[in-house]
Write a protein that holds these residues in place. Structure first.
Motif, PDB file in Angstrom:
ATOM      1  N   CYS A   1       3.788   8.536   2.829  1.00 46.27           N
ATOM      2  CA  CYS A   1       4.111   8.740   1.775  1.00 46.27           C
ATOM      3  C   CYS A   1       4.669  10.209   1.628  1.00 46.27           C
ATOM      4  CB  CYS A   1       3.120   8.524   0.669  1.00 46.27           C
ATOM      5  SG  CYS A   1       3.128   9.045  -0.994  1.00 46.27           S
TER       6      CYS A   1
ATOM      7  N   ILE B   1      -1.401   8.124   3.418  1.00 48.89           N
ATOM      8  CA  ILE B   1      -1.224   9.192   2.748  1.00 48.89           C
ATOM      9  C   ILE B   1       0.041   9.944   3.221  1.00 48.89           C
ATOM     10  CG2 ILE B   1      -1.994  11.696   1.722  1.00 48.89           C
ATOM     11  CD1 ILE B   1      -4.813  10.140   1.550  1.00 48.89           C
TER      12      ILE B   1
ATOM     13  N   LEU C   1       1.423   6.558  -6.985  1.00 47.69           N
ATOM     14  CA  LEU C   1       0.201   7.169  -7.534  1.00 47.69           C
ATOM     15  C   LEU C   1       0.460   8.742  -7.295  1.00 47.69           C
ATOM     16  CD1 LEU C   1      -2.724   5.197  -5.566  1.00 47.69           C
ATOM     17  CD2 LEU C   1      -1.978   4.940  -7.935  1.00 47.69           C
ATOM     18  N   TYR C   2       1.057   9.214  -6.473  1.00 49.58           N
ATOM     19  CA  TYR C   2       1.569  10.418  -6.577  1.00 49.58           C
ATOM     20  C   TYR C   2       2.484  10.879  -7.774  1.00 49.58           C
ATOM     21  CZ  TYR C   2      -1.189  11.511  -2.373  1.00 49.58           C
ATOM     22  OH  TYR C   2      -2.112  11.426  -1.516  1.00 49.58           O
TER      23      TYR C   2
ATOM     24  N   MET D   1       1.147   4.112  -2.970  1.00 51.55           N
ATOM     25  CA  MET D   1       0.543   5.558  -2.720  1.00 51.55           C
ATOM     26  C   MET D   1       1.899   6.347  -3.438  1.00 51.55           C
ATOM     27  SD  MET D   1      -1.972   7.289  -1.929  1.00 51.55           S
ATOM     28  CE  MET D   1      -2.693   6.521  -0.589  1.00 51.55           C
TER      29      MET D   1
ATOM     30  N   HIS E   1      -6.302   5.838  -6.118  1.00 54.27           N
ATOM     31  CA  HIS E   1      -6.182   6.556  -4.748  1.00 54.27           C
ATOM     32  C   HIS E   1      -7.380   6.413  -3.847  1.00 54.27           C
ATOM     33  CE1 HIS E   1      -5.583   9.964  -2.197  1.00 54.27           C
ATOM     34  NE2 HIS E   1      -4.227   9.966  -2.522  1.00 54.27           N
ATOM     35  N   GLU E   2      -8.334   6.665  -4.748  1.00 54.58           N
ATOM     36  CA  GLU E   2      -9.646   6.705  -3.787  1.00 54.58           C
ATOM     37  C   GLU E   2      -9.975   5.243  -3.057  1.00 54.58           C
ATOM     38  OE1 GLU E   2     -14.483   7.047  -4.572  1.00 54.58           O
ATOM     39  OE2 GLU E   2     -13.165   6.997  -6.082  1.00 54.58           O
TER      40      GLU E   2
ATOM     41  N   LEU F   1      -7.461   2.819  -2.342  1.00 57.56           N
ATOM     42  CA  LEU F   1      -6.441   2.842  -1.344  1.00 57.56           C
ATOM     43  C   LEU F   1      -6.658   3.516  -0.478  1.00 57.56           C
ATOM     44  CD1 LEU F   1      -3.643   1.398  -1.041  1.00 57.56           C
ATOM     45  CD2 LEU F   1      -2.643   3.195  -2.400  1.00 57.56           C
ATOM     46  N   THR F   2      -7.032   4.625  -0.214  1.00 57.02           N
ATOM     47  CA  THR F   2      -7.387   5.367   0.760  1.00 57.02           C
ATOM     48  C   THR F   2      -8.577   4.772   1.789  1.00 57.02           C
ATOM     49  OG1 THR F   2      -6.556   7.527  -0.331  1.00 57.02           O
ATOM     50  CG2 THR F   2      -7.720   7.754   1.582  1.00 57.02           C
TER      51      THR F   2
ATOM     52  N   TYR G   1       0.838  -1.288   0.009  1.00 56.23           N
ATOM     53  CA  TYR G   1      -0.057  -0.017   0.186  1.00 56.23           C
ATOM     54  C   TYR G   1       0.807   1.131  -0.154  1.00 56.23           C
ATOM     55  CZ  TYR G   1      -4.193  -2.795   1.004  1.00 56.23           C
ATOM     56  OH  TYR G   1      -5.094  -3.825   0.932  1.00 56.23           O
TER      57      TYR G   1
ATOM     58  N   CYS H   1      -4.571   7.060 -11.705  1.00 54.39           N
ATOM     59  CA  CYS H   1      -4.149   7.226 -10.435  1.00 54.39           C
ATOM     60  C   CYS H   1      -5.165   7.557  -9.383  1.00 54.39           C
ATOM     61  CB  CYS H   1      -2.972   8.174 -10.559  1.00 54.39           C
ATOM     62  SG  CYS H   1      -1.593   7.318 -11.186  1.00 54.39           S
ATOM     63  N   LEU H   2      -6.095   8.595  -9.800  1.00 55.70           N
ATOM     64  CA  LEU H   2      -7.220   8.952  -8.911  1.00 55.70           C
ATOM     65  C   LEU H   2      -7.994   7.725  -8.472  1.00 55.70           C
ATOM     66  CD1 LEU H   2      -7.907  12.650 -10.107  1.00 55.70           C
ATOM     67  CD2 LEU H   2      -6.854  11.853  -7.887  1.00 55.70           C
TER      68      LEU H   2
END
Length: 135
Positions: free
Chosen positions: A127, A124, A93-94, A90, A112-113, A115-116, A86, A108-109
């Motif tokens: 990271c 987050i 993804l950034y 992340m 990201h959703e 994963l969060t 994870y 990625c968004l």
């Protein structure tokens, strides 16, 4: 010889690039077998490369990006992606969001959703706070 904080020196960059190329071939094979989550796991293994060499980081990003973009079922991905991946996911993804490329950012968004939701805000924060092990 290891450099500061376990980073390898630039003369070992070629060895790292060779490992990334090998990883890339393995990922392509997995994608041809319709195993995108296995490809993503393979891409994330050994990431980030223990170097500050931007060529290595860029080469590894290309491999991770290829695997990320192949993911179609984000929910299904998380059913078989272990939590150990994870935090590094992340970070990538950034990196993907920083490209400004629309398809990459959209993917990625989406990831990201989810994963969060799975990993929480701590993922987050870890990271963003880790400025040593950058991707």
């Amino acid at each position: 010889m290891a450099g500061v904080q376990g980073f390898v020196e630039a003369d070992n960059a070629e060895a790292i690039i060779a490992r990334i190329e090998h990883k890339s071939r393995k990922i392509e094979s997995l994608l041809k077998q319709h195993k995108p989550v296995e490809a993503l796991k393979t891409a994330l293994e050994g990431s980030p490369p223990a170097t500050r060499d931007e060529r290595c980081k860029s080469a590894n990003w290309i491999v991770v990006h290829r695997a990320l973009m192949a993911i179609k079922d984000v929910e299904g991905m998380f059913s078989s992606l272990d939590p150990e991946y994870y935090d590094i996911l992340m970070k990538y993804l950034y990196r993907g969001l920083s490209t400004g490329d629309r398809p990459t950012c959209d993917q990625c968004l989406r990831i990201h959703e989810k994963l969060t939701e799975r990993a929480g805000l701590g993922c987050i924060l870890r990271c963003l706070a880790d400025t040593v092990n950058t991707v």
